[in-house]
Design a protein around this motif. Structure first.
Motif, PDB file in Angstrom:
ATOM      1  N   ARG A 139       0.838  -1.210   0.000  1.00  0.00           N
ATOM      2  CA  ARG A 139       0.000   0.000   0.000  1.00  0.00           C
ATOM      3  C   ARG A 139       0.873   1.260   0.000  1.00  0.00           C
ATOM      4  N   VAL A 140       1.932   1.247   0.801  1.00  0.00           N
ATOM      5  CA  VAL A 140       2.837   2.390   0.833  1.00  0.00           C
ATOM      6  C   VAL A 140       3.467   2.599  -0.537  1.00  0.00           C
ATOM      7  N   ALA A 141       3.918   1.520  -1.161  1.00  0.00           N
ATOM      8  CA  ALA A 141       4.576   1.636  -2.466  1.00  0.00           C
ATOM      9  C   ALA A 141       3.653   2.220  -3.518  1.00  0.00           C
ATOM     10  N   THR A 142       2.362   1.900  -3.442  1.00  0.00           N
ATOM     11  CA  THR A 142       1.432   2.420  -4.455  1.00  0.00           C
ATOM     12  C   THR A 142       1.280   3.930  -4.373  1.00  0.00           C
ATOM     13  N   ARG A 143       1.644   4.533  -3.262  1.00  0.00           N
ATOM     14  CA  ARG A 143       1.593   5.998  -3.183  1.00  0.00           C
ATOM     15  C   ARG A 143       2.544   6.635  -4.192  1.00  0.00           C
ATOM     16  N   PHE A 144       3.555   5.872  -4.585  1.00  0.00           N
ATOM     17  CA  PHE A 144       4.584   6.416  -5.476  1.00  0.00           C
ATOM     18  C   PHE A 144       4.421   5.912  -6.910  1.00  0.00           C
ATOM     19  N   ALA A 145       3.347   5.198  -7.188  1.00  0.00           N
ATOM     20  CA  ALA A 145       3.089   4.750  -8.559  1.00  0.00           C
ATOM     21  C   ALA A 145       2.927   5.979  -9.448  1.00  0.00           C
ATOM     22  N   GLY A 146       3.590   5.940 -10.596  1.00  0.00           N
ATOM     23  CA  GLY A 146       3.539   7.081 -11.497  1.00  0.00           C
ATOM     24  C   GLY A 146       4.519   8.175 -11.135  1.00  0.00           C
ATOM     25  N   GLN A 147       5.257   7.998 -10.036  1.00  0.00           N
ATOM     26  CA  GLN A 147       6.232   9.000  -9.601  1.00  0.00           C
ATOM     27  C   GLN A 147       7.648   8.444  -9.589  1.00  0.00           C
ATOM     28  N   GLY A 148       7.825   7.284 -10.185  1.00  0.00           N
ATOM     29  CA  GLY A 148       9.149   6.663 -10.208  1.00  0.00           C
ATOM     30  C   GLY A 148       9.152   5.222  -9.770  1.00  0.00           C
ATOM     31  N   VAL A 149       8.094   4.793  -9.062  1.00  0.00           N
ATOM     32  CA  VAL A 149       7.941   3.381  -8.712  1.00  0.00           C
ATOM     33  C   VAL A 149       7.077   2.730  -9.786  1.00  0.00           C
ATOM     34  N   VAL A 150       7.575   1.635 -10.380  1.00  0.00           N
ATOM     35  CA  VAL A 150       6.908   1.081 -11.558  1.00  0.00           C
ATOM     36  C   VAL A 150       6.436  -0.361 -11.384  1.00  0.00           C
ATOM     37  N   LEU A 160      -3.249  -5.901  -4.108  1.00  0.00           N
ATOM     38  CA  LEU A 160      -3.189  -4.526  -3.620  1.00  0.00           C
ATOM     39  C   LEU A 160      -2.221  -3.698  -4.463  1.00  0.00           C
ATOM     40  N   ALA A 161      -1.062  -4.266  -4.752  1.00  0.00           N
ATOM     41  CA  ALA A 161      -0.084  -3.554  -5.562  1.00  0.00           C
ATOM     42  C   ALA A 161      -0.629  -3.308  -6.964  1.00  0.00           C
ATOM     43  N   ARG A 162      -1.199  -4.342  -7.565  1.00  0.00           N
ATOM     44  CA  ARG A 162      -1.709  -4.214  -8.927  1.00  0.00           C
ATOM     45  C   ARG A 162      -2.843  -3.194  -9.001  1.00  0.00           C
ATOM     46  N   ASP A 163      -3.749  -3.242  -8.025  1.00  0.00           N
ATOM     47  CA  ASP A 163      -4.864  -2.285  -8.015  1.00  0.00           C
ATOM     48  C   ASP A 163      -4.359  -0.852  -7.845  1.00  0.00           C
ATOM     49  N   GLY A 164      -3.188  -0.718  -7.226  1.00  0.00           N
ATOM     50  CA  GLY A 164      -2.592   0.595  -7.041  1.00  0.00           C
ATOM     51  C   GLY A 164      -1.675   1.011  -8.168  1.00  0.00           C
ATOM     52  N   GLY A 165      -1.655   0.237  -9.246  1.00  0.00           N
ATOM     53  CA  GLY A 165      -0.879   0.619 -10.422  1.00  0.00           C
ATOM     54  C   GLY A 165       0.505   0.032 -10.521  1.00  0.00           C
ATOM     55  N   LEU A 179       9.248  -1.624 -17.358  1.00  0.00           N
ATOM     56  CA  LEU A 179       7.990  -1.154 -16.805  1.00  0.00           C
ATOM     57  C   LEU A 179       7.914   0.365 -16.730  1.00  0.00           C
ATOM     58  N   GLY A 180       8.881   1.063 -17.338  1.00  0.00           N
ATOM     59  CA  GLY A 180       8.849   2.514 -17.340  1.00  0.00           C
ATOM     60  C   GLY A 180       7.662   3.046 -18.113  1.00  0.00           C
ATOM     61  N   ASP A 181       7.460   4.350 -18.076  1.00  0.00           N
ATOM     62  CA  ASP A 181       6.298   4.939 -18.740  1.00  0.00           C
ATOM     63  C   ASP A 181       6.480   4.967 -20.253  1.00  0.00           C
ATOM     64  N   ALA A 182       5.415   5.359 -20.954  1.00  0.00           N
ATOM     65  CA  ALA A 182       5.411   5.317 -22.414  1.00  0.00           C
ATOM     66  C   ALA A 182       6.492   6.215 -23.008  1.00  0.00           C
ATOM     67  N   ALA A 183       6.725   7.358 -22.378  1.00  0.00           N
ATOM     68  CA  ALA A 183       7.742   8.273 -22.906  1.00  0.00           C
ATOM     69  C   ALA A 183       9.130   7.655 -22.815  1.00  0.00           C
ATOM     70  N   ASP A 184       9.421   6.992 -21.693  1.00  0.00           N
ATOM     71  CA  ASP A 184      10.712   6.324 -21.556  1.00  0.00           C
ATOM     72  C   ASP A 184      10.852   5.199 -22.569  1.00  0.00           C
ATOM     73  N   HIS A 185       9.774   4.441 -22.753  1.00  0.00           N
ATOM     74  CA  HIS A 185       9.819   3.344 -23.721  1.00  0.00           C
ATOM     75  C   HIS A 185      10.106   3.875 -25.116  1.00  0.00           C
ATOM     76  N   ALA A 186       9.423   4.935 -25.494  1.00  0.00           N
ATOM     77  CA  ALA A 186       9.626   5.510 -26.828  1.00  0.00           C
ATOM     78  C   ALA A 186      11.068   5.996 -26.988  1.00  0.00           C
ATOM     79  N   ARG A 187      11.598   6.621 -25.948  1.00  0.00           N
ATOM     80  CA  ARG A 187      12.982   7.093 -26.011  1.00  0.00           C
ATOM     81  C   ARG A 187      13.939   5.923 -26.182  1.00  0.00           C
ATOM     82  N   LEU A 188      13.699   4.840 -25.453  1.00  0.00           N
ATOM     83  CA  LEU A 188      14.597   3.699 -25.514  1.00  0.00           C
ATOM     84  C   LEU A 188      14.492   2.940 -26.833  1.00  0.00           C
ATOM     85  N   VAL A 189      13.323   2.981 -27.460  1.00  0.00           N
ATOM     86  CA  VAL A 189      13.195   2.412 -28.810  1.00  0.00           C
ATOM     87  C   VAL A 189      14.134   3.139 -29.765  1.00  0.00           C
ATOM     88  N   VAL A 190      14.125   4.468 -29.696  1.00  0.00           N
ATOM     89  CA  VAL A 190      14.990   5.268 -30.565  1.00  0.00           C
ATOM     90  C   VAL A 190      16.454   4.994 -30.270  1.00  0.00           C
TER      91      VAL A 190
END
Length: 355
Positions: free
Chosen positions: A173-184, A206-211, A332-343
């Motif tokens: 539950r604590v970890a999900t507070r940081f979902a989207g902020q660097g915890v993936v 719980l983790a999955r429901d929290g992203g 598991l990074g965000d879409a922007a990171d994935h796109a950058r790494l593809v390039v």
């Protein structure tokens, strides 16, 4: 397909060219350009990245005994876990973990790393407030590492099998507070052969429901049944998973489903998970079409670097481009990171790098 039996070491020189699982794997001389080719690392324990000098400095700062430098030789996985625990208790404060992350980001960047997904353990001794403060410090350090070293970092905290179930659920539950902020992602590690996995189903939910997707360890201390178990619990990627080679049907399933395994070649060899007289599981799995990223596991404890592991993987027939493509598929990074790494991959390895 040759199916290695785990935990045995034959008397003869193995096909991959080493003589004993505690030996250093062959270290191929690399040009500066090869060392700096882009690399993705999805399986590295932050606590196991702390080199002896920093470890000693942290210990002295807390007035603790300086841990003895490890020889890198272990009787088995559980002997390694005991050593790991003794060394990593030196990390006591969020600032300690912050320093560890920045130090490893700098080191890995020198070896060409462009994306890391470090693992950090929720320890009951930290308490939940301490756990939250630690994650906050690491999120901040990850942002600094990106700015300073050009490395994107997706944190993947975890708990250990055998920990109190209620604590692990609270830690998730604590970890999900940081979902989207660097915890993936959120994981589960530990002695899979000694402690069951199923009591942690609610934690995974719980983790999955929290992203936070589920990225557990499995298929290292226990066999194919452990890999099947975490897949049934919704694992999006499996850390290790190499003992899947004992079950050809499971290997075929992993390949068909596109499940990425995070393979740590030296660790597998040193801990007896891979046999010295048979093809390394990394070779068997990739030959069967399973996507395998390449990582160090605990580079300070094994006295290796990310460049060493990519070179060892290449010695086993897995090219840097192939390892990078698997890392890209499993990240598991965000879409922007994935796109950058593809390039980045296309520029380094050509248009054949899968996205």
């Amino acid at each position: 397909m040759v199916i290695p039996r785990v935990g045995e070491v034959g008397p003869d020189r193995g096909a991959a060219g080493w003589t004993h699982p505690f030996d250093h794997p062959p270290r191929t001389a690399m040009t500066p350009a090869q060392r700096h080719t882009p690399k993705i690392e999805l399986h590295v324990h932050l606590e196991g990245t702390v080199r002896p000098a920093l470890l000693a400095e942290l210990a002295r700062g807390h007035r603790l005994p300086v841990p003895a430098e490890t020889s890198g030789r272990f009787d088995d996985l559980y002997d390694f876990i005991a050593t790991w625990n003794a060394m990593t208790t030196v990390l006591r404060t969020p600032q300690d973990y912050r320093r560890a992350l920045l130090a490893y980001a700098a080191e890995a960047a020198r070896d060409g790393a462009v994306h890391l997904e470090p693992i950090v353990d929720a320890e009951e001794r930290l308490g939940l407030d301490g756990w939250a403060n630690l994650l906050a410090a690491l999120v901040d350090a990850a942002a600094e590492a990106r700015e300073s070293y050009g490395v994107s970092i997706g944190l993947t905290p975890q708990v250990c099998r055998g920990h109190d179930v209620e604590f692990t659920e609270s830690a998730a539950r604590v970890a999900t507070r940081f979902a989207g902020q660097g915890v993936v992602g959120f994981g589960l590690s530990g002695a899979e052969g000694r402690h069951p996995t199923t009591p942690y189903r609610r934690m995974v939910e719980l983790a999955r429901d929290g992203g936070l997707p589920f990225v557990p360890h499995a298929g290292e201390a226990a066999g194919p049944e452990a890999v099947r178990e975490v897949l049934a619990m919704g694992a999006v990627r499996v850390r290790h998973g190499v003992r899947a080679v004992e079950d050809p049907e499971l290997v075929a399933e992993l390949a068909a489903r596109g499940v990425v395994l995070d393979v740590t070649p030296t660790s597998n060899l040193r801990l007896g998970v891979a046999r010295a007289d048979l093809p390394h599981p990394l070779t068997v799995l990739t030959d069967a079409g399973v996507a395998c990223s390449v990582s160090t596991d605990d580079p300070a404890i094994f006295d290796i670097t990310l460049a060493d592991e990519y070179a060892f993987a290449a010695h086993l027939g897995v090219t840097p481009a192939t390892a990078y493509a698997a890392g890209l598929r499993g990240m598991l990074g965000d879409a922007a990171d994935h796109a950058r790494l593809v390039v980045v991959g296309e520029q380094a390895y050509g248009g054949g790098t899968p996205s």
